[in-house]
Design a protein around this motif. Structure first.
Motif, PDB file in Angstrom:
ATOM      1  N   GLY A   1      -2.128   7.737  -0.737  1.00 35.28           N
ATOM      2  CA  GLY A   1      -3.180   8.121   0.200  1.00 35.28           C
ATOM      3  C   GLY A   1      -4.470   7.355  -0.031  1.00 35.28           C
ATOM      4  O   GLY A   1      -5.085   6.843   0.918  1.00 35.28           O
ATOM      5  N   THR A   2      -4.876   7.262  -1.289  1.00 37.93           N
ATOM      6  CA  THR A   2      -6.111   6.548  -1.622  1.00 37.93           C
ATOM      7  C   THR A   2      -5.991   5.071  -1.283  1.00 37.93           C
ATOM      8  O   THR A   2      -6.902   4.473  -0.697  1.00 37.93           O
ATOM      9  CB  THR A   2      -6.439   6.719  -3.115  1.00 37.93           C
TER      10      THR A   2
ATOM     11  N   MET B   1      -3.937   3.578   0.879  1.00 36.10           N
ATOM     12  CA  MET B   1      -3.907   3.380   2.327  1.00 36.10           C
ATOM     13  C   MET B   1      -5.297   3.556   2.941  1.00 36.10           C
ATOM     14  O   MET B   1      -5.682   2.819   3.860  1.00 36.10           O
ATOM     15  CB  MET B   1      -2.922   4.349   2.972  1.00 36.10           C
ATOM     16  N   ALA B   2      -6.045   4.528   2.446  1.00 32.88           N
ATOM     17  CA  ALA B   2      -7.384   4.762   2.980  1.00 32.88           C
ATOM     18  C   ALA B   2      -8.296   3.571   2.712  1.00 32.88           C
ATOM     19  O   ALA B   2      -9.014   3.111   3.610  1.00 32.88           O
ATOM     20  CB  ALA B   2      -7.973   6.034   2.364  1.00 32.88           C
TER      21      ALA B   2
ATOM     22  N   ARG C   1       0.672   4.077  -5.892  1.00 37.79           N
ATOM     23  CA  ARG C   1       0.337   5.454  -6.236  1.00 37.79           C
ATOM     24  C   ARG C   1      -1.115   5.512  -6.727  1.00 37.79           C
ATOM     25  O   ARG C   1      -1.490   4.708  -7.583  1.00 37.79           O
ATOM     26  CB  ARG C   1       1.280   5.993  -7.331  1.00 37.79           C
TER      27      ARG C   1
ATOM     28  N   TRP D   1       0.836  -1.205   0.000  1.00 39.69           N
ATOM     29  CA  TRP D   1       0.000   0.000   0.000  1.00 39.69           C
ATOM     30  C   TRP D   1       0.870   1.254   0.000  1.00 39.69           C
ATOM     31  O   TRP D   1       0.597   2.212  -0.723  1.00 39.69           O
ATOM     32  CB  TRP D   1      -0.914   0.016   1.231  1.00 39.69           C
TER      33      TRP D   1
END
Length: 365
Positions: free
Chosen positions: A283-284, A286-287, A280, A276
């Motif tokens: 952020g997305t 990982m969320a 790329r 994760w």
């Protein structure tokens, strides 16, 4: 217990069914409108698919979605040859997906008219049946909400299920499997056990992990003292899937056990975190990954709350599946979302049922 034919409830369930269908179709059409291949773009055919030429002959020239593509192409090819009469499984073996994908036959079977529909009609069938699956799930959630006397926010909240909406757009079996499975849960809750067994059996033939719904119902029946019905529910849905798996094994040269999708509890999530972080946009990813992992852990807690016992068992069963999924599933959060799509509706319904139980316990009456 209110009859299904009581008009307000019937209209509400049908209304949410059609709402689910329309939301799924809107997502599918939006994606198709942005694709150079139109509706066929939902298949996400890969350039290395050995049957790319066949698909283009039936649907027209395509712009491959990378070398491997995605699962929609497998759904289409199985729909065109569900009984492997044209050795489709053998020719797909290069994709390393033919054997166990053929085990998940029901979605492709009905979409392709048992292999009788031409390519264009099969393409439409895949779109429609995926949307119907979303509608069945939303309608079933509305019915369960009504049975338990829950507040009106629960049914629309279950529609905001990213995993099942991704499945509808990618034309995978998850959307229809979830819809059939939730209908089975709704029917079981209304003591229509034979019909519940039929729907969870069809869900398992759509995707084998949906046997978890059958076993959750079996556990619930056992705990309520209906031992004979519980044993039947635990065993009977397995038999058609087992028979079909044996046939697939003899026809395709073996069914891959997919053991690489299973790991020690929790290790798949932990091992996925570096993937994760390397993705790329990070952020997305990982969320999505983190939210799905928290949903799994949270559902274990929900399964212990006082409320509807059947929904609690469903939460526990699917949470345990999430914990034993390997990094091969978890490293791409959208894959985990699709596999664990049932968690969102059953957790919402179970939480609402637990809240109702607490409010009832506090009531002076």
């Amino acid at each position: 217990m209110p009859s299904f034919y009581e008009s307000p409830r019937r209209l509400a369930v049908l209304g949410w069914f059609f709402a689910g269908v329309l939301v799924a179709l809107a997502g599918q059409m939006s994606f198709a409108a942005q694709s150079e291949d139109g509706l066929a773009g939902l298949l996400m055919v890969g350039s290395e698919n050995p049957l790319l030429g066949q698909i283009e002959t039936e649907l027209g020239p395509l712009h491959p979605a990378g070398p491997l593509g995605h699962d929609g192409q497998i759904s289409y090819l199985i729909a065109r040859d569900p009984f492997n009469r044209h050795a489709t499984a053998t020719r797909m073996r290069e994709l390393d997906q033919a054997p166990y994908r053929y085990r998940r036959v029901f979605y492709s079977l009905v979409a392709g008219g048992f292999g009788l529909f031409p390519g264009g009609v099969t393409m439409i069938g895949l779109v429609v049946w995926a949307a119907v699956g979303v509608g069945l799930g939303t309608g079933a959630a509305a019915d369960i909400s009504h049975r338990l006397g829950l507040r009106g926010w629960v049914a629309p909240a279950t529609l905001v299920n990213l995993g099942v909406l991704l499945s509808a757009v990618m034309l995978t079996s998850d959307a229809l499997a979830l819809g059939l499975g939730l209908v089975g849960i709704a029917l079981a809750g209304r003591s229509r056990v034979a019909w519940a067994a039929l729907f969870v059996t069809l869900a398992a033939l759509t995707k084998e992990t949906y046997l978890l719904f059958a076993w959750a119902v079996a556990g619930w029946l056992w705990l309520t003292g209906k031992r004979q019905a519980a044993l039947a529910m635990a065993v009977l849905p397995v038999l058609p899937l087992l028979a079909w798996t044996v046939w697939v094994s003899s026809s395709t040269g073996g069914v891959a056990p997919a053991l690489h999708h299973v790991a020690l509890p929790g290790t798949g999530i932990v091992e996925a975190v570096p993937a994760w972080l390397a993705s790329r946009p990070v952020g997305t990813t990982m969320a999505l990954g983190g939210a799905t992992a928290l949903l799994v852990l949270g559902s274990l807690v929900v399964s212990l709350l006082k409320g509807d016992r059947l929904l609690a068992l469903c939460c526990g069963a699917w949470a345990l599946l999430g914990l034993v999924l390997s990094v091969n599933v978890w490293e791409v959060p959208t894959n985990a979302l699709r596999v664990l799509a049932p968690l969102w509706p059953v957790v919402l319904l179970a939480l609402a049922a637990a809240g109702m139980t607490r409010r009832t316990a506090r009531s002076p009456g």
